[in-house]
Design an enzyme around this catalytic site. Structure first.
Site, PDB file in Angstrom:
ATOM      1  CG  HIS A  97      34.880  37.721  55.905  1.00  0.00           C
ATOM      2  ND1 HIS A  97      35.374  38.631  54.998  1.00  0.00           N
ATOM      3  CD2 HIS A  97      35.564  36.575  55.686  1.00  0.00           C
ATOM      4  CE1 HIS A  97      36.313  38.048  54.250  1.00  0.00           C
ATOM      5  NE2 HIS A  97      36.446  36.801  54.648  1.00  0.00           N
ATOM      6  CG  HIS A 112      38.674  40.496  48.017  1.00  0.00           C
ATOM      7  ND1 HIS A 112      38.553  39.859  46.794  1.00  0.00           N
ATOM      8  CD2 HIS A 112      37.931  39.781  48.868  1.00  0.00           C
ATOM      9  CE1 HIS A 112      37.748  38.812  46.923  1.00  0.00           C
ATOM     10  NE2 HIS A 112      37.357  38.750  48.164  1.00  0.00           N
ATOM     11  CD  GLU A 134      38.318  31.439  48.949  1.00  0.00           C
ATOM     12  OE1 GLU A 134      38.730  32.607  48.779  1.00  0.00           O
ATOM     13  OE2 GLU A 134      37.304  31.170  49.625  1.00  0.00           O
TER      14      GLU A 134
HETATM   15 ZN   LIG Z   1      37.691  35.172  53.856  1.00  0.00          ZN
END
Ligand SMILES: [Zn+2]
Length: 390
Positions: A67, A182, A212
């Site tokens: 990012h 996202h 995650e």
């Molecule tokens: Zn990421």
């Protein structure tokens, strides 16, 4: 006749097949004369001067997930569900082109051949710059965030317009446009379906953050836990009254996982690249393998956000292609792919290091749809093929 140097190497990856142990590269006048098994080349090139012994030689590695627009953030280790509101959202005013430029310099200085970068929709100038100017190849994924199914059509219409505006900016050798819904839970079920069908039609590369942190499993299984709580708070700002079953289009269920949820929606049919995938079941691994999706692991980010350890061996056994990415500096510390590789070797100490080398090169190129150049006779030699010592 030019002088030949024989470089001995612990792990040699020519870009073909599997990396080999105890290899050698014979170099003469900036050109590769041969690359292969050490004993064979030592016998074939008795006139070559035996020079250095190095750890790894390969084509340049790829940073498959970053990012850049967050490069002005400070690194902060917090549990994922706390890090999102307290770091990512709290620091959003520091996102932008200045950070992205700085980040790209770091990626280039680290010797990465290509980059997969997520671009936040609050900084469209970063996307325009990446596509028109940035000296890097790879994919710039335009991020989509909207958990409210009531606004799915409007958001989708906007994304289609954004793609129409950005795509003509692509140039040969530069970055291509992709999309990034996202995460499994931050885009509504309705919008996930629309985006998956659109990316298939338009042949756009896709990256999604999935599974995650353990609290993400809990969110899908029961709608409870720290991520469900922080997500509910965030959602109330933009969509008061919106419930998790409305976001997901179904009730949380002990059998539901982020992976099975995306599979049910048809998102995996779009062959996305799945980022993280730390908290998965055996069934999830099979589902991912069958879908043909690639996976990017970010070992430092996962450790720093207390996500757990990627089941690398299990994914490889299932036949899934794994790549490596640094994530942002806010969770991954640096954008240097060799720092990530070093962490991968520490964290996955039991894994054959040749798999990590292959992931860093070929896995990354697979994600970005490009090809690793081959190290073979007649190709140009580049000193950057020699990895920094770990
Ligand atoms: Zn990421």
């Amino acid at each position: 006749m030019s002088e030949l140097e024989l470089i001995q190497v612990d792990i040699l990856y020519t870009g073909m097949g599997l990396p080999i142990r105890s290899g050698a590269v014979v170099v003469g006048g900036q050109t590769i004369a041969a690359a292969g098994d050490f004993d064979t080349l030592h016998a074939q090139y008795p006139q070559a001067e035996q020079g250095r012994t190095v750890n790894v030689i390969s084509p340049l590695p790829v940073n498959a997930h970053a990012h850049l627009d967050m490069s002005d953030y400070a690194f902060r280790a917090l549990p994922y569900f706390q890090w999102i509101p307290e770091v990512v959202i709290a620091g959003r005013l520091s996102r932008g082109l200045a950070g992205a430029r700085k980040g790209l310099e770091q990626v280039r200085a680290s010797g990465a051949a290509a980059l997969g970068d997520i671009v936040w929709p609050g900084t469209p100038e970063v996307m325009a710059w990446l596509l028109t100017e940035a000296e890097m190849s790879g994919v710039a994924y335009w991020e989509v965030l909207d958990p409210n199914p009531a606004t799915a059509n409007a958001t989708f219409t906007q994304v289609v317009q954004d793609v129409a505006r950005f795509r003509p900016l692509e140039r040969p050798g530069g970055m291509r446009l992709g999309l990034s819904p996202h995460a499994a839970h931050t885009v509504s079920h309705k919008l996930h379906r629309l985006l998956a069908a659109f990316t298939r039609r338009e042949n756009l590369p896709l990256q999604i953050h999935v599974a995650e942190h353990p609290s993400e499993l809990e969110l899908f299984a029961s709608g409870t836990g720290p991520l469900a709580e922080s997500f509910a708070k965030m959602v109330q700002f933009s969509s008061p009254g919106l419930t998790l079953p409305e976001v997901l289009g179904r009730a949380p269920d002990p059998k539901l996982t982020p992976v099975s949820y995306l599979a049910d929606l048809g998102v995996l049919d779009a062959r996305p690249t799945l980022i993280h995938l730390v908290n998965v079941t055996d069934d999830d691994i099979r589902t991912v393998a069958q879908s043909g999706a690639n996976v990017v692991t970010c070992p430092r980010s996962n450790a720093n956000l207390q996500c757990g350890t990627f089941r690398w061996t299990d994914f490889v056994a299932a036949g899934v292609d794994v790549a490596l990415g640094t994530d942002s500096v806010a969770s991954g510390e640096t954008l240097n792919i060799f720092d990530e590789i070093a962490a991968a070797r520490r964290i996955h100490a039991d894994l054959d290091p040749r798999l990590i080398v292959r992931a860093a090169v070929k896995g990354g190129h697979r994600v970005l749809g490009s090809k690793a150049p081959f190290l073979r006779r007649g190709e140009a030699w580049d000193e950057r093929f020699v990895w920094p010592s770990a």
